[in-house]
Design a protein around this motif. Structure first.
Motif, PDB file in Angstrom:
ATOM      1  N   LYS A 127       0.759  -1.364   0.089  1.00 20.05           N
ATOM      2  CA  LYS A 127       0.067  -0.106   0.034  1.00 20.05           C
ATOM      3  C   LYS A 127       0.907   1.070   0.002  1.00 20.05           C
ATOM      4  N   ALA A 128       1.423   1.681  -1.152  1.00 19.69           N
ATOM      5  CA  ALA A 128       1.966   2.857  -1.078  1.00 19.69           C
ATOM      6  C   ALA A 128       1.168   4.198  -1.044  1.00 19.69           C
ATOM      7  N   SER A 129       1.767   5.108  -0.443  1.00 18.95           N
ATOM      8  CA  SER A 129       0.910   6.413  -0.220  1.00 18.95           C
ATOM      9  C   SER A 129       0.534   7.095  -1.259  1.00 18.95           C
ATOM     10  N   ILE A 130      -0.801   7.189  -1.763  1.00 17.70           N
ATOM     11  CA  ILE A 130      -1.216   7.897  -2.670  1.00 17.70           C
ATOM     12  C   ILE A 130      -1.043   9.400  -2.461  1.00 17.70           C
ATOM     13  N   HIS A 131      -1.106   9.969  -1.274  1.00 18.42           N
ATOM     14  CA  HIS A 131      -0.994  11.158  -0.914  1.00 18.42           C
ATOM     15  C   HIS A 131       0.488  11.491  -1.338  1.00 18.42           C
ATOM     16  N   MET A 132       1.400  10.853  -1.089  1.00 19.14           N
ATOM     17  CA  MET A 132       2.682  11.142  -1.024  1.00 19.14           C
ATOM     18  C   MET A 132       3.203  11.015  -2.732  1.00 19.14           C
ATOM     19  N   ILE A 133       2.550  10.164  -3.496  1.00 17.05           N
ATOM     20  CA  ILE A 133       2.636   9.801  -4.935  1.00 17.05           C
ATOM     21  C   ILE A 133       2.345  11.490  -5.369  1.00 17.05           C
ATOM     22  N   SER A 134       1.054  11.864  -4.976  1.00 23.57           N
ATOM     23  CA  SER A 134       0.627  12.968  -5.767  1.00 23.57           C
ATOM     24  C   SER A 134       1.408  14.252  -5.382  1.00 23.57           C
ATOM     25  N   ILE A 135       1.474  14.492  -4.164  1.00 24.52           N
ATOM     26  CA  ILE A 135       1.932  15.793  -4.062  1.00 24.52           C
ATOM     27  C   ILE A 135       3.661  15.659  -4.288  1.00 24.52           C
ATOM     28  N   SER A 136       4.203  14.583  -4.243  1.00 20.68           N
ATOM     29  CA  SER A 136       5.710  14.748  -4.716  1.00 20.68           C
ATOM     30  C   SER A 136       5.743  14.767  -6.361  1.00 20.68           C
ATOM     31  N   GLY A 137       4.808  14.258  -7.009  1.00 20.44           N
ATOM     32  CA  GLY A 137       4.943  14.321  -8.541  1.00 20.44           C
ATOM     33  C   GLY A 137       4.558  15.625  -9.000  1.00 20.44           C
ATOM     34  N   LEU A 138       3.850  16.369  -8.220  1.00 25.15           N
ATOM     35  CA  LEU A 138       3.357  17.753  -8.552  1.00 25.15           C
ATOM     36  C   LEU A 138       4.664  18.621  -8.072  1.00 25.15           C
ATOM     37  N   PHE A 139       5.395  18.425  -6.913  1.00 31.48           N
ATOM     38  CA  PHE A 139       6.392  19.068  -6.773  1.00 31.48           C
ATOM     39  C   PHE A 139       7.429  19.051  -7.819  1.00 31.48           C
ATOM     40  N   MET A 184       8.020   5.030  -0.425  1.00 35.17           N
ATOM     41  CA  MET A 184       8.085   4.346  -1.725  1.00 35.17           C
ATOM     42  C   MET A 184       6.973   5.282  -2.218  1.00 35.17           C
ATOM     43  N   GLY A 185       5.798   5.870  -1.876  1.00 30.24           N
ATOM     44  CA  GLY A 185       4.858   6.757  -2.541  1.00 30.24           C
ATOM     45  C   GLY A 185       5.835   8.020  -3.219  1.00 30.24           C
ATOM     46  N   MET A 186       6.551   8.564  -2.385  1.00 27.73           N
ATOM     47  CA  MET A 186       7.413   9.823  -2.869  1.00 27.73           C
ATOM     48  C   MET A 186       8.024   9.268  -4.166  1.00 27.73           C
ATOM     49  N   PHE A 187       8.821   8.068  -4.124  1.00 25.13           N
ATOM     50  CA  PHE A 187       9.753   7.854  -5.358  1.00 25.13           C
ATOM     51  C   PHE A 187       8.627   7.461  -6.540  1.00 25.13           C
ATOM     52  N   ILE A 188       7.695   6.965  -6.449  1.00 27.53           N
ATOM     53  CA  ILE A 188       6.813   6.682  -7.401  1.00 27.53           C
ATOM     54  C   ILE A 188       5.956   7.786  -8.050  1.00 27.53           C
ATOM     55  N   GLY A 189       6.092   9.060  -7.265  1.00 27.69           N
ATOM     56  CA  GLY A 189       5.452  10.193  -7.777  1.00 27.69           C
ATOM     57  C   GLY A 189       6.592  10.955  -8.282  1.00 27.69           C
ATOM     58  N   VAL A 190       7.682  10.915  -8.021  1.00 30.33           N
ATOM     59  CA  VAL A 190       8.990  11.705  -8.722  1.00 30.33           C
ATOM     60  C   VAL A 190       9.574  11.250  -9.508  1.00 30.33           C
ATOM     61  N   ILE A 191       9.915   9.792  -9.905  1.00 26.98           N
ATOM     62  CA  ILE A 191      10.679   9.306 -10.699  1.00 26.98           C
ATOM     63  C   ILE A 191       9.959   9.321 -12.220  1.00 26.98           C
ATOM     64  N   GLN A 193       7.932  11.565 -13.379  1.00 29.41           N
ATOM     65  CA  GLN A 193       7.988  12.972 -14.005  1.00 29.41           C
ATOM     66  C   GLN A 193       9.520  13.236 -14.321  1.00 29.41           C
ATOM     67  N   LEU A 194      10.647  12.473 -13.788  1.00 29.81           N
ATOM     68  CA  LEU A 194      12.006  12.801 -14.304  1.00 29.81           C
ATOM     69  C   LEU A 194      12.150  11.911 -15.227  1.00 29.81           C
ATOM     70  N   ILE A 195      11.684  10.975 -15.392  1.00 30.08           N
ATOM     71  CA  ILE A 195      11.968  10.026 -16.742  1.00 30.08           C
ATOM     72  C   ILE A 195      11.465  10.702 -17.976  1.00 30.08           C
ATOM     73  N   LEU A 196      10.277  11.455 -17.848  1.00 23.67           N
ATOM     74  CA  LEU A 196       9.613  12.045 -18.918  1.00 23.67           C
ATOM     75  C   LEU A 196      10.319  13.273 -19.470  1.00 23.67           C
ATOM     76  N   VAL A 197      11.203  13.863 -18.368  1.00 26.78           N
ATOM     77  CA  VAL A 197      11.496  15.277 -18.780  1.00 26.78           C
ATOM     78  C   VAL A 197      12.224  15.417 -20.201  1.00 26.78           C
ATOM     79  N   PRO A 198      13.065  14.421 -20.757  1.00 25.04           N
ATOM     80  CA  PRO A 198      13.710  14.642 -21.969  1.00 25.04           C
ATOM     81  C   PRO A 198      12.779  14.843 -23.364  1.00 25.04           C
ATOM     82  N   TYR A 199      11.492  14.254 -22.905  1.00 24.59           N
ATOM     83  CA  TYR A 199      10.433  14.194 -24.027  1.00 24.59           C
ATOM     84  C   TYR A 199       9.606  15.746 -24.240  1.00 24.59           C
ATOM     85  N   TRP A 200       9.830  16.646 -23.156  1.00 24.56           N
ATOM     86  CA  TRP A 200       9.353  17.918 -23.179  1.00 24.56           C
ATOM     87  C   TRP A 200      10.188  19.151 -22.919  1.00 24.56           C
ATOM     88  N   LEU A 201      11.276  18.826 -22.177  1.00 23.26           N
ATOM     89  CA  LEU A 201      12.301  19.816 -21.728  1.00 23.26           C
ATOM     90  C   LEU A 201      13.227  20.597 -22.741  1.00 23.26           C
TER      91      LEU A 201
END
Length: 201
Positions: A127-139, A184-191, A193-201
């Protein structure tokens, strides 16, 4: 204290994070985007990412598939996560297109990837934290967007770090998650977004 912790979980509920990311993008983007388009996308996204999931939750609760909005068990998470994947796919196909707002498009692609990873983990009883996934991804989206547009949002990012800490603390003290589930939730949110950076940055 209990009320404060619960209010933090509600204010920064995962349902609200995608629309917050979109609002931030339209507010900070230096591109000219017609006001009518902005309003249309915000209304459409609010319906799909907030109103529809709430209606689906009440339907699932009526059917006995979930017990509370917190989705406390991994079994309760599976159907809502599957439904959320379909909602994000609809958004990517109909509302947020790469030809109009490529940054938002890949933001939602990242959300889709994070949701799918969370779903896979739920199937395997984690049960990864969905709260952490979402807020970390937004950050991470905000941080990358500041580089992309060459804008100084250091104060916003500092505030986001505080918010992430507050969300993590509230989930921990409410016994909603363990340290491992939060990290785990933090990593699932952040990674993603990082992986997709080369496609639009």
């Amino acid at each position: 204290m209990d009320k404060i912790l619960k209010s933090i979980s509600y204010i920064f509920h995962p349902l609200l994070i995608p629309i917050l990311g979109v609002i931030f993008y339209f507010f900070k983007s230096p591109r000219f985007i017609p006001e009518e388009m902005v309003k249309a996308k915000l209304v459409s996204l609010f319906i799909l990412t907030v109103i529809l999931p709430i209606l689906l939750y009440f339907l699932l609760k009526t059917l006995g598939k979930v017990k509370s909005i917190y989705l406390q068990t991994t079994n309760e998470r599976i159907i809502p996560l599957i439904l959320n994947c379909f909602v994000v796919i609809i958004i990517l196909q109909r509302i947020i297109t790469p030809s109009q707002t490529i940054e938002l498009y890949f933001f939602f692609v990242g959300i889709l990837i994070s949701t799918m990873v969370c779903l896979i983990l739920a199937i395997f009883k984690f049960k990864a934290s969905i709260h952490m996934i979402s807020i970390s991804g937004l950050f991470m989206f905000m941080a990358i967007l500041s580089i992309h547009f060459s804008i100084n949002i250091n104060n916003t990012l500092a505030l986001m770090v505080i918010i992430i800490g507050a969300v993590a603390t509230s989930r921990l003290l409410l016994n909603a998650h363990t340290y491992k589930e939060l990290i785990m939730g933090m990593f699932i949110g952040v990674i993603p977004q990082l992986i997709l950076v080369p496609y639009w940055l």
